[in-house]
Scaffold this motif. Structure first.
Motif, PDB file in Angstrom:
ATOM      1  N   HIS A 297       0.832  -1.206   0.000  1.00 25.34           N
ATOM      2  CA  HIS A 297       0.000   0.000   0.000  1.00 25.34           C
ATOM      3  C   HIS A 297       0.867   1.258   0.000  1.00 25.34           C
ATOM      4  N   VAL A 298       1.901   1.282   0.828  1.00 28.32           N
ATOM      5  CA  VAL A 298       2.795   2.444   0.891  1.00 28.32           C
ATOM      6  C   VAL A 298       3.473   2.672  -0.456  1.00 28.32           C
ATOM      7  N   LEU A 299       4.013   1.611  -1.051  1.00 34.62           N
ATOM      8  CA  LEU A 299       4.689   1.756  -2.335  1.00 34.62           C
ATOM      9  C   LEU A 299       3.722   2.166  -3.431  1.00 34.62           C
ATOM     10  N   SER A 300       2.489   1.706  -3.342  1.00 33.33           N
ATOM     11  CA  SER A 300       1.485   2.107  -4.321  1.00 33.33           C
ATOM     12  C   SER A 300       1.196   3.601  -4.232  1.00 33.33           C
ATOM     13  N   LEU A 301       1.111   4.120  -3.010  1.00 34.80           N
ATOM     14  CA  LEU A 301       0.868   5.551  -2.831  1.00 34.80           C
ATOM     15  C   LEU A 301       2.058   6.379  -3.305  1.00 34.80           C
ATOM     16  N   LEU A 302       3.273   5.891  -3.073  1.00 38.73           N
ATOM     17  CA  LEU A 302       4.458   6.595  -3.566  1.00 38.73           C
ATOM     18  C   LEU A 302       4.417   6.687  -5.087  1.00 38.73           C
ATOM     19  N   LYS A 303       4.013   5.606  -5.737  1.00 34.11           N
ATOM     20  CA  LYS A 303       3.918   5.631  -7.192  1.00 34.11           C
ATOM     21  C   LYS A 303       2.828   6.585  -7.662  1.00 34.11           C
ATOM     22  N   GLU A 304       1.758   6.661  -6.907  1.00 35.41           N
ATOM     23  CA  GLU A 304       0.697   7.614  -7.260  1.00 35.41           C
ATOM     24  C   GLU A 304       1.203   9.045  -7.162  1.00 35.41           C
ATOM     25  N   LEU A 305       2.064   9.308  -6.187  1.00 33.92           N
ATOM     26  CA  LEU A 305       2.618  10.652  -5.992  1.00 33.92           C
ATOM     27  C   LEU A 305       3.548  11.078  -7.117  1.00 33.92           C
ATOM     28  N   HIS A 306       4.203  10.102  -7.749  1.00 35.74           N
ATOM     29  CA  HIS A 306       5.273  10.426  -8.691  1.00 35.74           C
ATOM     30  C   HIS A 306       5.034   9.860 -10.087  1.00 35.74           C
ATOM     31  N   GLY A 307       3.782   9.868 -10.518  1.00 35.39           N
ATOM     32  CA  GLY A 307       3.470   9.505 -11.886  1.00 35.39           C
ATOM     33  C   GLY A 307       3.847   8.091 -12.272  1.00 35.39           C
ATOM     34  N   GLY A 308       3.668   7.149 -11.347  1.00 31.59           N
ATOM     35  CA  GLY A 308       3.947   5.757 -11.658  1.00 31.59           C
ATOM     36  C   GLY A 308       5.313   5.279 -11.222  1.00 31.59           C
ATOM     37  N   ARG A 309       6.142   6.203 -10.716  1.00 33.07           N
ATOM     38  CA  ARG A 309       7.450   5.829 -10.185  1.00 33.07           C
ATOM     39  C   ARG A 309       7.469   6.087  -8.681  1.00 33.07           C
ATOM     40  N   GLU A 310       8.400   5.444  -8.009  1.00 35.01           N
ATOM     41  CA  GLU A 310       8.469   5.649  -6.563  1.00 35.01           C
ATOM     42  C   GLU A 310       9.149   6.965  -6.209  1.00 35.01           C
ATOM     43  N   TYR A 311       9.856   7.567  -7.177  1.00 37.50           N
ATOM     44  CA  TYR A 311      10.474   8.866  -6.922  1.00 37.50           C
ATOM     45  C   TYR A 311      10.634   9.621  -8.228  1.00 37.50           C
ATOM     46  N   ASP A 312      10.377  10.910  -8.163  1.00 36.05           N
ATOM     47  CA  ASP A 312      10.550  11.802  -9.305  1.00 36.05           C
ATOM     48  C   ASP A 312      11.364  12.985  -8.825  1.00 36.05           C
ATOM     49  N   SER A 313      12.534  13.191  -9.413  1.00 37.42           N
ATOM     50  CA  SER A 313      13.443  14.252  -8.950  1.00 37.42           C
ATOM     51  C   SER A 313      13.154  15.610  -9.575  1.00 37.42           C
ATOM     52  N   THR A 314      12.080  15.729 -10.332  1.00 40.12           N
ATOM     53  CA  THR A 314      11.754  16.988 -10.998  1.00 40.12           C
ATOM     54  C   THR A 314      11.515  18.098  -9.983  1.00 40.12           C
TER      55      THR A 314
END
Length: 371
Positions: A297-314
């Protein structure tokens, strides 16, 4: 099964007895190392006999001490870090990957193999004395905490503050430590001139959870007490709800802000969890060990935050994320801040007191410096 990567193998983890009191659960090779090594018991080596990870400090001799940045996501363009690595051991710390540049691990090495810069105060005085230097607020303790436990012995942060005080230079401090109140004799007079503000980050009010995430940082109760003591001494204070960990600490945002406001803070901010580079796997190990039921669930929410990735450095995205979950959290924060009356008058530090004090051995003019 969903598309999330499989959980880390339990065999990667260092035995509990060897990492007791630490945040990371493993010590993988740095990303620049040519080989990846893993210890295992082949019958000749008794892994149970390996020593526990102990803190060591190596002296580092940099040529300069003021770091520059042009990130639009932060409110400063210069910072000072008297230490490299951090004994607080926060499992989510965004600075962990920097240990790879030392040929070390972002895991347990980051919180046990530390580096101190004993020449930092002298280097700072030298840089501030350069002709043409233009003062702007220096951020202290941004990459690693300037008030981590080894500061009790090394006292580098205190000496840096003494230099900034003597130059009349503004500084913003971010910490998780109650040790900052040791320096109230410096901070309070600086605050009277508009030269300092202090922010403490609080991730959770749950002492047990904090111990799992931030094993050697001050307890949440002590951090709140530190904010109170600083505020009562006239030092402008802020609270950072940081990082917000989806489905682990996000429900506490309003309670943290309420408690901090009661302690006297005037400003607040928040930052979403970031898991770049090595932090991703370190955090996954931690999450699977302590919250296996929430792992996916946590990893799914992280992906939701970053457009399908767990992290977005933009820039503009990495601190807050985007999408419905990010929007909801931002609205919750705004409503709580408005209700508590925070951020109405942001503290603006002053540069008008900046002056170059006489250097050792210099002779002042008989009729004044400008004569």
């Amino acid at each position: 099964m969903d598309a999330l990567a499989p959980p880390p193998m339990p065999g990667w983890l260092v035995k509990t007895e060897r990492r007791r009191g630490r945040g990371a659960l493993s010590n993988p090779a740095g990303r620049f190392e040519p080989h990846s090594r893993e210890r295992f018991d082949d019958g000749w080596l008794e892994l149970d006999d390996l020593p526990a990870f102990r803190t060591s400090v190596t002296v580092e001799k940099p040529r300069t001490i003021i770091n520059r940045n042009d990130s639009p996501d932060v409110g400063f363009d210069r910072s000072i870090n008297p230490y490299r690595g951090c004994e607080h051991g926060c499992v989510y710390c965004f600075a962990r990957p920097t240990h790879a540049y030392q040929g070390l691990s972002a895991g347990l090495d980051f919180e046990t193999k530390l580096f101190a810069k004993p020449d930092a105060p002298e280097l700072l005085a030298k840089e501030l004395s350069k002709p043409g230097y233009e003062p702007r607020t220096i951020a202290l303790g941004i990459n690693t905490d300037g008030y981590q436990p080894i500061e009790r012995e090394w006292r580098l942060t205190r000496r840096i503050l003494e230099v900034l005080r003597d130059f009349g230079h503004p500084v913003g401090i971010v910490t998780k430590s109650a040790l900052v109140v040791r320096d109230l004799d410096i901070l309070a007079p600086m605050a009277e001139k508009g030269l300092v503000k202090v922010a403490l980050s609080i991730t959770t009010l749950d002492a047990k959870l904090a111990r799992l995430m931030e094993p050697r940082a001050a307890t949440p109760a002590r951090r709140l007490d530190t904010l109170r003591r600083l505020s009562e001494a006239g030092v402008p204070t802020a609270v950072l709800v940081a990082p917000v960990i989806p489905a682990v600490t996000d429900a506490e945002m309003e309670r943290i802000l309420d408690a901090a406001a009661a302690a006297g803070v005037s400003e607040a901010g928040y930052v979403m969890l970031r898991v770049p580079l090595e932090i991703r796997d370190l955090f996954r190990e931690w999450l699977l060990t302590h919250f296996p039921d929430r792992y996916r669930h946590v990893l799914s929410l992280l992906k939701e935050l970053h457009g399908g990735r767990e992290y977005d450095s933009t820039f503009g995205q990495r601190m807050t994320g985007s999408g419905p979950y990010a929007w909801t959290l931002a609205r919750r924060f705004e409503i709580a801040v408005e209700r508590l009356g925070l951020n109405r008058r942001p503290t603006r530090l002053s540069t008008r007191h900046f002056t170059r004090p006489p250097q050792k051995g210099e002779q002042l003019s008989l009729f004044g410096e400008g004569a």
